[in-house]
Design an enzyme around this catalytic site. Structure first.
Site: not given
Length: 386
Positions: A185, A284
């Site tokens: 992340h 994604h």
């Protein structure tokens, strides 16, 4: 046929839907949302939409070129997200006009089903292990997890060990026939990534996502070279030009988001570019049903697909605003043993419940519920990456 109106709907939990109407009654849906910046993107859609009123919706490539290159300032998450949603809706219209799924217009299907993965949450080792076991019971063969919470630029041996313990617990719950992907992340510095990745190699993750921040792209090759784990990135890259340095750096998996990277038109081009680098696609998609439907249409038409992210049950969604809530027929996203079948309906293959969307948008406006990116801080008060 001419475009008559573009209408945006901000709905819970953090999504923005777009409806494009035509003078012949054919309607297309897209999802231009940018998490935490919904009103900003809605304004961009309104501005860009001025260029489309009265135009033929079937001239998709001409519109994409105009919307992306017709302004002096180009690219970035806001404009690319607005264009992404518009592009999805135009492809939806085209599929409906021709009476076929969008993937038929992209050259026809290359597969009959697509593998999907599910997110798991939890802070403690036992929590993530239980979540992984639950996903196995639900039939998923792959999950993705956060490696850690915030990390110092160079963190302690204990922090490193906690990452290893969390992933080990999930690996043990999944066994050797299922996959775990690990999302850093962007919370990890280049130095910490180079320390962590070799230690994770015995657990054989499917990939490690966004090991460093995208603005540190000049260091990405050094991260790729330090490990045998496939490296993935791309949710914060918005065009094939953005992806080119990452592919040249040696990533194994590209993760463009169809809502943020120019829609179906550009995602397909990114996939073609990725193929020349032997890079596989794992789009994604922690967002809504239109985003997933659009992603799947591309998935069925590209040769270099690895797996598809989807948001059913993801922690962002909460109660009453999950992936299936705005669909007339939710069975189109029925997962079987971790796979979803090829959609056969025209356009994006879904039917949006317009009344449900309008009602949800009114509720969101009345209650002023807008998701915002969390802001984290280190123990010294300095800002930490979320």
């Amino acid at each position: 046929m001419k475009i008559t109106r573009l209408t945006t709907y901000a709905v819970a939990p953090r999504w923005l839907f777009l409806r494009i109407d035509t003078d012949e009654g054919v309607t297309g849906w897209g999802e231009p949302g940018l998490e935490g910046r919904v009103r900003t993107v809605a304004a961009a859609v309104e501005e860009l939409g001025e260029l489309l009123i009265g135009a033929d919706p079937l001239r998709i490539e001409a519109h994409w070129q105009l919307l992306t290159k017709g302004g002096f300032y180009r690219g970035g998450p806001v404009l690319s997200s607005a264009i992404g949603g518009i592009d999805q809706a135009l492809w939806d219209i085209a599929g409906k006009v021709h009476g076929v799924p969008v993937h038929q217009l992209l050259g026809g299907p290359l597969r009959e089903r697509v593998r999907v993965y599910s997110w798991i949450g939890g802070d403690r080792v036992q929590d993530v292990a239980e979540e992984a076991a639950r996903k196995v019971e639900e039939g998923f063969t792959a999950v993705k997890m956060n490696a850690s919470a915030q990390m110092r630029a160079i963190d302690t041996p204990q922090a490193v060990e906690e990452v290893i313990q969390r992933v080990t617990a999930v690996r043990e719950a999944l066994g050797p026939t299922r996959d775990v992907a690990i999302d850093f992340h962007g919370r990890v510095s280049t130095g910490m990534a180079r320390r962590l990745l070799p230690l994770l190699e015995p657990l054989q993750p499917m990939f490690v996502e966004e090991p460093i921040l995208p603005e540190n792209a000049s260091r990405l090759a050094s991260v790729v070279e330090c490990t045998s784990i496939p490296i993935a990135t791309g949710e914060r890259l918005y065009s094939r030009w953005d992806f080119l340095p990452a592919m040249a750096a040696g990533i194994a998996v590209a993760q463009p988001d169809i809502c943020h990277a120019g829609g179906i038109s550009e995602i397909r081009r990114i996939a073609a570019q990725a193929e020349t680098y032997d890079v596989f696609m794992a789009p994604h998609c922690p967002l809504g049903p239109i985003a997933l439907a659009s992603s799947l249409q591309v998935d069925f038409a590209i040769p270099n697909l690895l797996i598809q992210e989807q948001s059913l049950g993801i922690h962002y969604n909460g109660a009453g605003s999950d992936l299936l809530d705005y669909l007339v027929d939710p069975t189109v996203f029925q997962y079987r043993d971790g796979w979803v079948d090829r959609p056969l309906g025209p356009g994006l293959g879904i039917t949006i419940d317009t009344k449900a969307v309008e009602s949800a948008a009114r509720w969101a406006a009345d209650h002023h519920t807008e998701w915002r990116t969390p802001v984290w801080h280190h123990e010294d008060g300095a800002q930490a990456e979320w």
